[in-house]
Scaffold this motif. Structure first.
Motif, short mmCIF file in Angstrom:
data_model
loop_
_atom_site.label_atom_id
_atom_site.label_comp_id
_atom_site.label_asym_id
_atom_site.label_seq_id
_atom_site.Cartn_x
_atom_site.Cartn_y
_atom_site.Cartn_z
N ILE A 122 0.84 -1.20 0.00
CA ILE A 122 0.00 0.00 0.00
C ILE A 122 0.87 1.25 0.00
O ILE A 122 1.98 1.25 0.56
CB ILE A 122 -0.96 0.03 1.21
N LYS A 123 0.37 2.29 -0.62
CA LYS A 123 1.08 3.57 -0.64
C LYS A 123 0.07 4.69 -0.83
O LYS A 123 -0.65 4.73 -1.83
CB LYS A 123 2.12 3.61 -1.75
N HIS A 124 0.01 5.58 0.15
CA HIS A 124 -0.94 6.70 0.11
C HIS A 124 -0.37 7.81 0.97
O HIS A 124 0.29 7.56 1.98
CB HIS A 124 -2.31 6.24 0.64
N GLN A 125 -0.65 9.05 0.56
CA GLN A 125 -0.07 10.20 1.27
C GLN A 125 -0.58 10.34 2.70
O GLN A 125 0.04 11.02 3.52
CB GLN A 125 -0.35 11.50 0.50
N ASN A 126 -1.68 9.67 3.02
CA ASN A 126 -2.22 9.74 4.38
C ASN A 126 -2.15 8.41 5.11
O ASN A 126 -2.92 8.16 6.05
CB ASN A 126 -3.66 10.27 4.35
N ILE A 127 -1.23 7.57 4.66
CA ILE A 127 -0.94 6.31 5.35
C ILE A 127 0.56 6.27 5.63
O ILE A 127 1.37 6.64 4.76
CB ILE A 127 -1.36 5.09 4.51
N VAL A 128 0.93 5.86 6.83
CA VAL A 128 2.35 5.78 7.19
C VAL A 128 3.07 4.89 6.18
O VAL A 128 2.69 3.73 5.98
CB VAL A 128 2.52 5.23 8.62
N THR A 129 4.11 5.43 5.56
CA THR A 129 4.86 4.70 4.54
C THR A 129 5.87 3.76 5.20
O THR A 129 6.63 4.17 6.08
CB THR A 129 5.62 5.66 3.61
N VAL A 130 5.87 2.52 4.76
CA VAL A 130 6.86 1.54 5.24
C VAL A 130 7.98 1.49 4.21
O VAL A 130 7.75 1.24 3.03
CB VAL A 130 6.22 0.15 5.41
N HIS A 131 9.20 1.75 4.65
CA HIS A 131 10.34 1.86 3.75
C HIS A 131 11.11 0.54 3.62
O HIS A 131 11.66 0.24 2.57
CB HIS A 131 11.29 2.96 4.24
N LYS A 132 11.13 -0.23 4.69
CA LYS A 132 11.89 -1.47 4.65
C LYS A 132 11.39 -2.41 5.74
O LYS A 132 11.04 -1.97 6.84
CB LYS A 132 13.39 -1.20 4.84
#
Length: 295
Positions: free
Chosen positions: A77-87
């Motif tokens: 998942i990727k959205h500007q209002n969801i915490v981004t998981v990088h690794k």
């Protein structure tokens, strides 16, 4: 899509792990039953949050069901209002999830410090949460643990939804919609069908929880007292919320939205598409005083 790395047992150990990832670990900013969240500085000097899950202390249900779901969902998942998981780095006994660091903390902390929001500010931030949930529901993902503690402030006017430990897909591999029967999240944010132990639509659970979040944002208090669950369900079913919102000094559209979110009948409860299109978000800002605590 975040990168998932699986390491062999010979690569375990805090020092080797830090060197391999290029991270320096800082203070602990959160603790759970079998996890903690630390600040981590990457090789470019940027802060990240790192959730460290210790599988040795977790139950079989978590290891075999909830954790695999969480890792699968947050990796896709990727959205500007969801915490981004990088690794994501998986070891034999631990999982390291590197994600956005939200320096302003969670929404509950912010409200405890600043008090309830004005209607204008609530509209800006709540719409971002709604957009995040709309994105998830469009992918047939339900969060199942929406609460103020899982909404994080990246900036003063930018929030992100996080913590997908109870998230799940709502359809099976054949495309059939799946009801849930697992009690997830916090009782204070739970819909009446969950508190009654019924099979439930997980998306409708998210909608109810959004109603609780909006209530807290506007009043700095919970809509229902969870110290007595039986009484709480009665208050939910009796639509006590309608009478409480009549005391709010705010627009009628906001009152109507709050009641629609906390509708006890799931057949009449508003959907996320209807929330996003609600007239409250489109009306001109009106100046009202902050809603005062009702108890």
């Amino acid at each position: 899509m975040s990168k998932v790395i699986k390491l062999s047992p010979s690569q375990r150990g805090a020092e080797k792990l830090c060197q391999l990832m290029g991270y320096q670990f800082g203070k602990t900013i959160g603790n759970g039953t079998y996890s903690k969240v630390c600040v981590a500085i990457d090789s470019k000097g940027k802060k990240k949050a790192c959730k460290i899950i210790n599988k040795k202390y977790a139950g079989d249900d978590f290891i075999e069901k909830f954790l695999p779901r969480e890792l699968q969902i947050i990796s896709n998942i990727k959205h500007q209002n969801i915490v981004t998981v990088h690794k994501i780095i998986q070891l034999k006994y631990e999982v390291y999830i590197f994600m956005d660091y939200c320096k302003h903390g969670d929404l509950l902390e912010y409200i405890k410090l600043k008090g309830p929001f004005t209607e204008e500010k609530a509209k800006v931030l709540f719409k971002q949460i709604v957009e995040a949930v709309h994105y998830l529901h469009d992918l047939d993902i339900a969060h199942r643990d929406i609460k103020c503690e899982n909404v994080f402030l990246k900036g003063q006017n930018h929030v992100k939804l996080g913590d997908f430990g109870f998230a799940r897909y709502c359809r099976n591999k054949f495309g059939a919609f799946l009801l849930s029967n697992t009690f997830c999240g916090s009782a204070a944010y739970a819909a009446p069908e969950i508190l009654r132990g019924q099979f439930y639509d997980p998306k409708m659970y998210d909608i109810w929880a959004l109603g609780c979040v909006l209530y807290v944002v506007m009043t700095a208090s919970m809509p229902f007292d969870d110290s007595n669950i039986k009484r709480m369900v009665k208050e939910q079913i009796s639509k006590q919320i309608y009478h409480l919102t009549t005391l709010w000094e705010c627009s009628n559209n906001l009152k109507q939205l709050e009641v629609a979110l906390l509708e006890p009948d799931i057949l009449n409860r508003i959907t996320i598409e209807q929330v996003l299109k609600h007239p409250w978000f489109g009306e001109e800002p009106q100046r009202f005083p902050k809603v005062q605590r009702l108890w």
